[in-house]
Design an enzyme around this catalytic site. Structure first.
Site, PDB file in Angstrom:
ATOM      1  N   GLU A  59       0.809  -1.222   0.000  1.00 39.94           N
ATOM      2  CA  GLU A  59       0.000   0.000   0.000  1.00 39.94           C
ATOM      3  C   GLU A  59       0.841   1.271   0.000  1.00 39.94           C
ATOM      4  O   GLU A  59       0.487   2.242  -0.658  1.00 39.94           O
ATOM      5  CB  GLU A  59      -0.962   0.016   1.195  1.00 39.94           C
ATOM      6  CG  GLU A  59      -2.128  -0.934   1.055  1.00 39.94           C
ATOM      7  CD  GLU A  59      -3.121  -0.523  -0.026  1.00 39.94           C
ATOM      8  OE1 GLU A  59      -3.104   0.637  -0.494  1.00 39.94           O
ATOM      9  OE2 GLU A  59      -3.927  -1.386  -0.412  1.00 39.94           O
ATOM     10  N   ASP A 116      -6.480   8.408   0.216  1.00 38.97           N
ATOM     11  CA  ASP A 116      -5.988   7.308   1.040  1.00 38.97           C
ATOM     12  C   ASP A 116      -4.824   7.841   1.867  1.00 38.97           C
ATOM     13  O   ASP A 116      -3.961   8.548   1.346  1.00 38.97           O
ATOM     14  CB  ASP A 116      -5.511   6.138   0.182  1.00 38.97           C
ATOM     15  CG  ASP A 116      -6.641   5.497  -0.602  1.00 38.97           C
ATOM     16  OD1 ASP A 116      -7.798   5.560  -0.150  1.00 38.97           O
ATOM     17  OD2 ASP A 116      -6.368   4.923  -1.672  1.00 38.97           O
TER      18      ASP A 116
END
Length: 148
Positions: free
Chosen positions: A54, A71
């Protein structure tokens, strides 16, 4: 649970040119300290793989999505569902400001990630975890790491 390890880790991160990267083994120690090994059936290696795919272990990573949401942090937690960024529509299920998810002490993002994993889908909520970590041998993520 704030520990001396978290405080010293945060101090080290701030001291090194405002560094935003955390070492794999340092992250493993923090995750272990915060009882994530075995949490909801996921091992430390799952968490390490998630953090790598990620964010490349970047604590302060922020990514804008095509829907206007963002995010945040090492686990790339989405503002539409989980935190309030004061920019996009949010459900704020973790009841936290998105900026707190970028903190070097990692407590806010760990607590939010635990909430996500505790819900429906577990780590499958992260597409990159499904694609790159799920069902794969992950033991190498702990190579050379000593948790004690």
């Amino acid at each position: 649970m704030t520990s001396p390890l978290l405080i010293s880790l945060a101090s080290c991160l701030v001291a090194v040119n405002q560094a935003s990267l955390i070492g794999r083994c340092d992250l493993a120690k923090v995750l272990h300290q915060e009882d994530l090994d075995g949490f909801e059936g996921y091992s430390l290696t799952d968490w390490l793989c998630l953090a790598f795919v990620e964010s490349d272990f970047n604590i302060t990573k922020v990514n804008e999505n095509t829907d206007g949401s963002f995010d945040y942090g090492i686990f790339q937690i989405n503002s539409h569902y989980w935190c309030n960024d004061y920019q996009s529509r949010t459900e704020n299920n973790c009841q936290v400001d998105c900026q707190e998810l970028l903190s070097p002490n990692l407590l806010a993002i760990i607590n939010c990630a635990k909430k996500i994993v505790s819900g429906a889908g577990g780590m499958k909520n992260w597409v990159k975890w499904r694609l790159h970590c799920a069902g794969r041998p992950l033991s190498y993520w702990m190579t050379g790491c000593h948790l004690a």
